[in-house]
Design a protein around this motif. Structure first.
Motif, PDB file in Angstrom:
ATOM      1  N   MET A 116       0.820  -1.217   0.000  1.00 11.05           N
ATOM      2  CA  MET A 116       0.000   0.000   0.000  1.00 11.05           C
ATOM      3  C   MET A 116       0.853   1.266   0.000  1.00 11.05           C
ATOM      4  O   MET A 116       0.359   2.338  -0.352  1.00 11.05           O
ATOM      5  N   LEU A 117       2.123   1.169   0.393  1.00 16.53           N
ATOM      6  CA  LEU A 117       2.962   2.363   0.511  1.00 16.53           C
ATOM      7  C   LEU A 117       3.035   3.184  -0.777  1.00 16.53           C
ATOM      8  O   LEU A 117       2.845   4.403  -0.724  1.00 16.53           O
ATOM      9  N   PRO A 118       3.294   2.591  -1.936  1.00 15.95           N
ATOM     10  CA  PRO A 118       3.330   3.420  -3.151  1.00 15.95           C
ATOM     11  C   PRO A 118       1.993   4.102  -3.447  1.00 15.95           C
ATOM     12  O   PRO A 118       1.963   5.262  -3.857  1.00 15.95           O
ATOM     13  N   PHE A 119       0.897   3.406  -3.219  1.00 11.02           N
ATOM     14  CA  PHE A 119      -0.420   4.001  -3.443  1.00 11.02           C
ATOM     15  C   PHE A 119      -0.619   5.204  -2.534  1.00 11.02           C
ATOM     16  O   PHE A 119      -1.095   6.265  -2.972  1.00 11.02           O
ATOM     17  N   LEU A 120      -0.262   5.077  -1.265  1.00  8.89           N
ATOM     18  CA  LEU A 120      -0.410   6.181  -0.322  1.00  8.89           C
ATOM     19  C   LEU A 120       0.480   7.357  -0.714  1.00  8.89           C
ATOM     20  O   LEU A 120       0.068   8.523  -0.632  1.00  8.89           O
ATOM     21  N   GLY A 121       1.696   7.056  -1.168  1.00 10.69           N
ATOM     22  CA  GLY A 121       2.603   8.113  -1.623  1.00 10.69           C
ATOM     23  C   GLY A 121       2.064   8.843  -2.842  1.00 10.69           C
ATOM     24  O   GLY A 121       2.121  10.079  -2.912  1.00 10.69           O
ATOM     25  N   VAL A 122       1.534   8.106  -3.795  1.00 18.63           N
ATOM     26  CA  VAL A 122       0.958   8.724  -4.993  1.00 18.63           C
ATOM     27  C   VAL A 122      -0.242   9.595  -4.614  1.00 18.63           C
ATOM     28  O   VAL A 122      -0.413  10.700  -5.152  1.00 18.63           O
ATOM     29  N   ALA A 123      -1.057   9.134  -3.678  1.00 16.70           N
ATOM     30  CA  ALA A 123      -2.208   9.930  -3.233  1.00 16.70           C
ATOM     31  C   ALA A 123      -1.738  11.247  -2.613  1.00 16.70           C
ATOM     32  O   ALA A 123      -2.346  12.298  -2.842  1.00 16.70           O
ATOM     33  N   GLN A 124      -0.660  11.201  -1.860  1.00 17.29           N
ATOM     34  CA  GLN A 124      -0.147  12.426  -1.248  1.00 17.29           C
ATOM     35  C   GLN A 124       0.443  13.371  -2.292  1.00 17.29           C
ATOM     36  O   GLN A 124       0.232  14.585  -2.219  1.00 17.29           O
ATOM     37  N   VAL A 125       1.164  12.840  -3.259  1.00 17.16           N
ATOM     38  CA  VAL A 125       1.711  13.680  -4.335  1.00 17.16           C
ATOM     39  C   VAL A 125       0.567  14.317  -5.129  1.00 17.16           C
ATOM     40  O   VAL A 125       0.609  15.511  -5.452  1.00 17.16           O
ATOM     41  N   ALA A 126      -0.458  13.543  -5.420  1.00 17.06           N
ATOM     42  CA  ALA A 126      -1.609  14.076  -6.151  1.00 17.06           C
ATOM     43  C   ALA A 126      -2.305  15.168  -5.340  1.00 17.06           C
ATOM     44  O   ALA A 126      -2.719  16.201  -5.901  1.00 17.06           O
ATOM     45  N   GLY A 127      -2.434  14.976  -4.038  1.00 15.96           N
ATOM     46  CA  GLY A 127      -3.036  15.987  -3.184  1.00 15.96           C
ATOM     47  C   GLY A 127      -2.227  17.272  -3.182  1.00 15.96           C
ATOM     48  O   GLY A 127      -2.783  18.370  -3.293  1.00 15.96           O
ATOM     49  N   ALA A 128      -0.917  17.141  -3.072  1.00 15.22           N
ATOM     50  CA  ALA A 128      -0.044  18.322  -3.089  1.00 15.22           C
ATOM     51  C   ALA A 128      -0.150  19.055  -4.421  1.00 15.22           C
ATOM     52  O   ALA A 128      -0.278  20.285  -4.464  1.00 15.22           O
ATOM     53  N   ALA A 129      -0.129  18.305  -5.509  1.00 13.57           N
ATOM     54  CA  ALA A 129      -0.248  18.922  -6.835  1.00 13.57           C
ATOM     55  C   ALA A 129      -1.596  19.613  -6.991  1.00 13.57           C
ATOM     56  O   ALA A 129      -1.681  20.734  -7.521  1.00 13.57           O
ATOM     57  N   GLY A 130      -2.655  18.969  -6.530  1.00 10.65           N
ATOM     58  CA  GLY A 130      -3.987  19.564  -6.624  1.00 10.65           C
ATOM     59  C   GLY A 130      -4.106  20.854  -5.837  1.00 10.65           C
ATOM     60  O   GLY A 130      -4.748  21.809  -6.285  1.00 10.65           O
ATOM     61  N   LEU A 131      -3.486  20.902  -4.656  1.00 11.80           N
ATOM     62  CA  LEU A 131      -3.523  22.137  -3.863  1.00 11.80           C
ATOM     63  C   LEU A 131      -2.805  23.273  -4.583  1.00 11.80           C
ATOM     64  O   LEU A 131      -3.285  24.412  -4.600  1.00 11.80           O
ATOM     65  N   ILE A 132      -1.661  22.967  -5.170  1.00 14.73           N
ATOM     66  CA  ILE A 132      -0.898  24.003  -5.871  1.00 14.73           C
ATOM     67  C   ILE A 132      -1.616  24.438  -7.146  1.00 14.73           C
ATOM     68  O   ILE A 132      -1.753  25.635  -7.411  1.00 14.73           O
ATOM     69  N   ILE A 133      -2.102  23.492  -7.925  1.00 16.37           N
ATOM     70  CA  ILE A 133      -2.857  23.852  -9.134  1.00 16.37           C
ATOM     71  C   ILE A 133      -4.120  24.616  -8.747  1.00 16.37           C
ATOM     72  O   ILE A 133      -4.592  25.486  -9.483  1.00 16.37           O
ATOM     73  N   GLY A 134      -4.636  24.321  -7.562  1.00 17.96           N
ATOM     74  CA  GLY A 134      -5.812  25.014  -7.057  1.00 17.96           C
ATOM     75  C   GLY A 134      -5.613  26.506  -6.868  1.00 17.96           C
ATOM     76  O   GLY A 134      -6.585  27.244  -6.710  1.00 17.96           O
ATOM     77  N   LEU A 135      -4.369  26.955  -6.876  1.00 17.42           N
ATOM     78  CA  LEU A 135      -4.127  28.397  -6.839  1.00 17.42           C
ATOM     79  C   LEU A 135      -4.708  29.069  -8.078  1.00 17.42           C
ATOM     80  O   LEU A 135      -5.171  30.203  -8.023  1.00 17.42           O
ATOM     81  N   TRP A 136      -4.679  28.376  -9.204  1.00 19.05           N
ATOM     82  CA  TRP A 136      -5.199  28.917 -10.454  1.00 19.05           C
ATOM     83  C   TRP A 136      -6.567  28.356 -10.810  1.00 19.05           C
ATOM     84  O   TRP A 136      -7.353  29.020 -11.468  1.00 19.05           O
ATOM     85  N   ARG A 137      -6.819  27.141 -10.420  1.00 15.44           N
ATOM     86  CA  ARG A 137      -8.090  26.463 -10.700  1.00 15.44           C
ATOM     87  C   ARG A 137      -8.753  26.116  -9.372  1.00 15.44           C
ATOM     88  O   ARG A 137      -8.520  25.038  -8.815  1.00 15.44           O
ATOM     89  N   GLY A 138      -9.561  27.032  -8.881  1.00 17.11           N
ATOM     90  CA  GLY A 138     -10.169  26.901  -7.565  1.00 17.11           C
ATOM     91  C   GLY A 138     -10.872  25.581  -7.291  1.00 17.11           C
ATOM     92  O   GLY A 138     -10.638  24.948  -6.266  1.00 17.11           O
ATOM     93  N   PRO A 139     -11.747  25.130  -8.211  1.00 12.56           N
ATOM     94  CA  PRO A 139     -12.446  23.868  -7.947  1.00 12.56           C
ATOM     95  C   PRO A 139     -11.501  22.677  -7.777  1.00 12.56           C
ATOM     96  O   PRO A 139     -11.771  21.778  -6.977  1.00 12.56           O
ATOM     97  N   LEU A 140     -10.380  22.688  -8.485  1.00 11.49           N
ATOM     98  CA  LEU A 140      -9.420  21.593  -8.319  1.00 11.49           C
ATOM     99  C   LEU A 140      -8.764  21.656  -6.941  1.00 11.49           C
ATOM    100  O   LEU A 140      -8.535  20.622  -6.308  1.00 11.49           O
ATOM    101  N   GLY A 141      -8.498  22.856  -6.456  1.00  9.45           N
ATOM    102  CA  GLY A 141      -7.946  23.003  -5.115  1.00  9.45           C
ATOM    103  C   GLY A 141      -8.908  22.486  -4.061  1.00  9.45           C
ATOM    104  O   GLY A 141      -8.511  21.828  -3.101  1.00  9.45           O
TER     105      GLY A 141
END
Length: 116
Positions: free
Chosen positions: A43-68
């Motif tokens: 499960m470790l890689p899956f959890l890591g990918v979920a965290q990377v995706a969350g971090a990316a979504g928060l940053i992209i959310g600076l420009w795309r509010g609904p994605l944030g």
């Protein structure tokens, strides 16, 4: 409020990327903790990918509010699951940090929704 979201999203992203890095490098301490929680090693890689995706979504959310907002909702669910896993395993030391991150994710939802 947008500046507060930007700062909090950046800080949360740093925390998430550090945690994801540990999940990808698999230090013994983390592997032992996952074993204690009853989570399979695979499960470790899956959890890591979920965290990377969350971090990316928060940053992209600076420009795309609904994605944030969507990223923050996903992180809220992720950390609720982490709190539940810690409590189920009787790991009362591991639950509070996950609880704090849950609260931060909820605050990120509110901040980004307020600035749409």
């Amino acid at each position: 409020m947008f500046i507060t979201y930007a700062i909090l999203a950046a800080l949360m992203s740093v925390v998430l990327l550090a945690s994801a890095s540990a999940k990808f490098t698999r230090p013994k301490r983390l592997v032992d903790q996952m074993s204690t929680l009853g989570l399979p090693y695979r499960m470790l890689p899956f959890l890591g990918v979920a965290q990377v995706a969350g971090a990316a979504g928060l940053i992209i959310g600076l420009w795309r509010g609904p994605l944030g907002i969507a990223a923050a909702v996903g992180l809220t669910l992720y950390f609720i699951g982490a709190v539940a896993a810690h409590l189920r395993a009787g790991d009362h030391k591991g639950a509070p940090p996950a609880g704090v991150l849950t609260i931060v994710a909820v605050v990120l939802i509110a901040l980004r929704a307020a600035t749409l």
